[in-house]
Design an enzyme around this catalytic site. Structure first.
Site, short mmCIF file in Angstrom:
data_model
loop_
_atom_site.label_atom_id
_atom_site.label_comp_id
_atom_site.label_asym_id
_atom_site.label_seq_id
_atom_site.Cartn_x
_atom_site.Cartn_y
_atom_site.Cartn_z
CB CYS A 80 -0.87 -0.03 1.26
SG CYS A 80 -1.83 1.48 1.53
CB CYS A 194 -3.17 3.98 -5.22
SG CYS A 194 -4.45 3.03 -4.35
N1 DGL Z 1 -4.09 0.59 -1.80
C1 DGL Z 1 -3.79 1.75 -1.03
C2 DGL Z 1 -2.56 2.46 -1.60
O1 DGL Z 1 -1.74 1.85 -2.25
C3 DGL Z 1 -4.87 2.78 -0.83
C4 DGL Z 1 -6.26 2.40 -0.55
C5 DGL Z 1 -6.93 3.24 0.52
O2 DGL Z 1 -7.09 4.47 0.35
O3 DGL Z 1 -7.24 2.64 1.54
O4 DGL Z 1 -2.36 3.62 -1.38
#
Ligand code: DGL
Length: 270
Positions: A80, A194
């Site tokens: 993430c 993301c």
């Molecule tokens: N998958 C997360 C990232 O890479 C973001 C998702 C969220 O906002 O919870 O930033």
């Protein structure tokens, strides 16, 4: 130096808020098909991209601490960008094992771009991080980096993995958020900063009327994990790879068919 060919029995743990980290897990499984793994989703905390730095800096190490205690992993991968750009150092100092982060792939994008104008699509939290400013200064000082925060795109990716149609108005708004900025017409490379966004890469390309190079960090992370575990010999038998959520289990049932495709066959709550 660890001795060669120790049996790799401890799992690799991947962590995200939802299904985004599967884009990271996918590349790691291609490189290490026999490694056992745990995929942890903090659904009770989704979306991280709309939370404050202070909240995430305390929440993420606490949850990872519980996960490490329960699953005793070999390595933790924060799959993430939001969590990594805010809490990577907090997690590293709280845990006594290697922690791999996922940060915006500014360096590779910079090497690929021909026009010198690069788009960076992330959550609202990620695009404002000093970590991103530092990467930009180090690897893209001679490039134009155009940033846009697209929180709704997280839900478009979540919908797709529930086998629903992602909302194309949301996809279009995310692409326009970059292209409509000053100099945006020159963008030839977009960093998917993301981990949810590579899951809707085809949809993003379909709304931009020229070919775009999309770049993310998943392959680099897989190589890093392979390097950190090269002294281990992974078992040949198949494993029970676990998907664990901080939410109630009902919340993740709509993802079951997609999760099976990523080798996740067993579901638990934290
Ligand atoms: N998958 C997360 C990232 O890479 C973001 C998702 C969220 O906002 O919870 O930033």
């Amino acid at each position: 130096m660890p001795s060669e060919n120790l049996l790799g029995e401890k799992p690799l743990l991947f962590f995200d808020t939802g299904v985004g980290g599967l884009s990271v897990l996918k590349e790691s499984r291609l490189l290490l098909p026999n490694a056992p793994f745990i995929y942890a989703a903090d659904y009770a905390g989704l979306p991280y991209g709309m939370k404050s730095e202070a909240e995430l800096a305390s929440r993420i190490p606490a949850i990872l601490g519980r996960l490490v205690e329960r699953y005793q992993p070999e390595i933790v991968t924060i799959a993430c960008n939001t969590a990594s750009t805010i809490a990577l150092e907090h997690v590293r100092s709280a845990l006594d094992l290697p922690v791999v982060g996922t940060v915006p792939a500014i360096k590779p994008a910079s090497q690929i771009s021909k026009t010198g104008t690069i788009g960076l699509l992330g959550t609202k939290a990620t695009i404002r991080q000093p970590y991103v400013d530092r990467l930009a200064a180090e690897f893209a000082a001679d490039k134009k980096l155009i940033r846009f925060g697209a929180p709704e795109l997280v839900y478009a990716a979540e919908a797709k993995l529930k086998n629903e149609n992602p909302d194309m108005a949301v996809i279009r708004a995310a692409a326009d958020g970059l292209i409509s900025q000053d100099g945006g017409d020159e963008i030839d490379t977009i960093i998917l900063a993301c981990t949810h966004f590579p899951l809707v890469k085809e949809e993003l390309q379909s709304v931009i009327n020229r070919p775009i190079e999309f770049v993310d960090g998943a392959k680099g992370i897989a190589k890093r994990i392979a390097h950190l575990t090269e002294h281990l010999k992974w078992p040949r038998e198949t494993h029970r790879n676990i998907f664990v959520t901080t939410s109630e289990l009902e919340k993740v049932l709509p993802f079951e068919a997609s999760l099976l495709k990523y080798g996740l066959s067993h579901f638990e709550t934290l």
